[in-house]
Design an enzyme around this catalytic site. Structure first.
Site, PDB file in Angstrom:
ATOM      1  N   SER A  97     -36.111 -20.480   1.969  1.00 29.59           N
ATOM      2  CA  SER A  97     -37.470 -20.941   2.256  1.00 29.59           C
ATOM      3  C   SER A  97     -38.227 -21.372   1.000  1.00 29.59           C
ATOM      4  CB  SER A  97     -38.207 -19.837   3.024  1.00 29.59           C
ATOM      5  OG  SER A  97     -39.450 -20.278   3.460  1.00 29.59           O
ATOM      6  N   ASP A 136     -42.614 -26.363   2.190  1.00 28.44           N
ATOM      7  CA  ASP A 136     -41.790 -25.422   1.435  1.00 28.44           C
ATOM      8  C   ASP A 136     -40.324 -25.871   1.591  1.00 28.44           C
ATOM      9  OD1 ASP A 136     -41.520 -24.681   4.121  1.00 28.44           O
ATOM     10  OD2 ASP A 136     -41.072 -22.601   3.604  1.00 28.44           O
TER      11      ASP A 136
HETATM   12 MG    MG Z   1     -40.100 -21.582   5.011  1.00 28.67          MG
END
Ligand code: MG
Length: 456
Positions: free
Chosen positions: A101, A242
């Site tokens: 992430s 992200d």
């Molecule tokens: Mg993420």
């Protein structure tokens, strides 16, 4: 990662993560694959983000799954919500994404996706971990090992679905700058917004696991080049994801970062105008969202911190017949129940485009009319966080604190949340009020109460 029976040991609220070559390595991921293949027999979707360690770890994941006799559909590089969408579409017994992430480049990890496209819940993850630790895998004989299929083109299903939520031409006349941060969103968001009619410029949109342009976390600091490009191109807005593109943050036409709770409130204002029901959010969310939703006849439902808890609550409410407008986290992660039950960065990008084009006003203008709050965040190192929490709850008993996750005090003109960290010996404090001084005073009061705890 401290061990305790009946609790997750390896996986956190967003899967398992670690530093590559140290606590994250192919041998561990092989076991995760074998455990998942044993538990969810059938066809399992595998994908990854753009990290340099992704090919090695995804190979191990696929090998583990195939060895149990489950088949693997390899979706290649794609955003986590894209894989979730494809799994939800049917025909899969589960899914797994190799991603860390927003973590720095040296990290990687695995998120496990259930048959319905949501992240696997705590009960499932605990059973999976039991298999991983005890190495209880159902390995297939030679004539029943799984078959691998490569399906990198299935990402198109997701691109078409997101764009398809909006009328053709929704983005016409709007110039946007997209910064996917060299991550998985490079494959989806620029294309989706182009199909919506936007004029799209990109920054950091070449996939690169060394993340040369900026860190995978889309912080205001790291997005200065994006802000400059928005101003230089005269764009209506900038947006950034992200690393696995489940979150989106925005830059207004003046190059200013839109704080994530304001983003949540802005989208809540739009969705709560269109329909009535419940907005689900973790207890850490700004009261700005509750204000906006309340004025439009909607109510809030608070959960523990973690997008999976928000998603599950949304599904439970809907199953019980309660209308749910949306869910969100105040960190750029928004969940749209008409689309799917997970945070979806491309949907959030597309949604803001539709809000802007419908309003005929600049982003700074529509965000400027939101209520103003002052939020302060602090952390305090403390050995005995559990004992401290118990004493705080006793101290504030008279105020009937909300104990959904840590302790939240709700006062007329302010609120405070104290939560022990799951991984470090510290507590996190969040306070908020429309008045700066009230927020600062409440923070001082909580800090004093913590310092008075005799355990320290
Ligand atoms: Mg993420």
């Amino acid at each position: 990662m401290g061990g305790e029976t009946g609790r997750k040991r390896l996986f956190g609220t967003n899967g398992v993560r670690g530093v590559v070559g140290e606590d994250m390595h192919p041998e561990l991921v092989l076991r995760i694959g074998a455990a998942l293949g044993s538990m969810r027999r059938g066809r399992i979707a595998v994908g990854r983000d753009t990290r340099t360690s992704g090919p090695a770890l995804a190979s191990a994941l696929r090998a583990g799954i195939l060895a149990t006799g489950s088949d693997v559909v390899d979706l290649g590089v794609l955003p986590t919500p894209a894989l979730q969408f494809i799994v939800r579409g049917g025909g899969f017994s589960g899914g797994a994404v190799v991603t860390a992430s927003h973590n720095p480049p040296e990290y990687n990890g695995v998120k496990i996706i259930d048959t319905d496209g949501t992240e696997m819940g705590d009960a499932g993850v605990i059973r999976l971990e039991e298999r991983i630790f005890s190495r209880r895998f159902e390995l297939a004989p030679w004539d029943r090992v799984g078959r691998p299929v490569s399906a990198p083109d299935r990402i198109e299903e997701y691109i078409a679905a997101v764009a398809g939520h909006f009328p053709p031409g929704t983005g016409e006349g709007l110039t946007v700058v997209v910064d996917p941060g060299s991550g998985a969103g490079s494959r989806t968001t620029p294309e989706i917004l182009t199909r919506m009619g936007c004029r799209v410029h990109t920054l950091n949109a070449i996939e690169d696991g060394t993340f040369p342009g900026r860190a995978p976390e889309p912080s205001a600091e790291g997005l200065r080049p994006l802000a400059e490009m928005v101003k230089a191109t005269g764009a209506g807005l900038g947006m950034a994801h992200d690393g696995d593109a489940d979150r989106t943050v925005f830059i207004d036409e003046k190059g200013r970062f839109l704080e994530e709770n304001r983003e949540f409130a802005l989208i809540a204002r739009d969705l709560c105008t269109a329909r009535k029901g419940v907005v689900v959010a973790p207890v850490s969310t700004s009261r700005m969202v509750e204000d906006v939703a309340g004025r439009l006849g909607c109510t809030m439902d608070y959960t523990a911190v973690g997008s999976i808890y928000v998603a599950r609550r949304m599904m439970d409410l809907l199953a019980g017949g309660t209308p749910v407008v949306m869910g969100g986290e105040g960190n750029g992660g928004i969940i749209y129940p008409d689309h799917q039950f997970c945070r979806d960065g491309a949907m959030t990008a597309a949604k803001l485009v539709s809000i802007l084009s419908g309003s005929g006003k600049p982003l700074s203008g529509i965000a400027g009319s939101l209520p103003r709050y002052h939020m302060i965040k602090e952390k305090i190192r403390i050995g005995d966080a559990r004992g401290l929490m118990k004493s705080l709850v006793e101290r504030y008993e008279g105020e009937k604190p909300d104990l959904t996750d840590g302790m939240r005090l709700n006062r007329d003109d302010s609120w405070a949340l104290v939560r022990p960290s799951g991984t470090e010996p510290l507590v996190r404090i969040t306070v908020e009020s429309p008045r700066k001084q009230v927020a600062a005073d409440l923070l001082g009061e909580i800090q004093e109460a913590i310092q008075a705890y005799p355990g320290e």
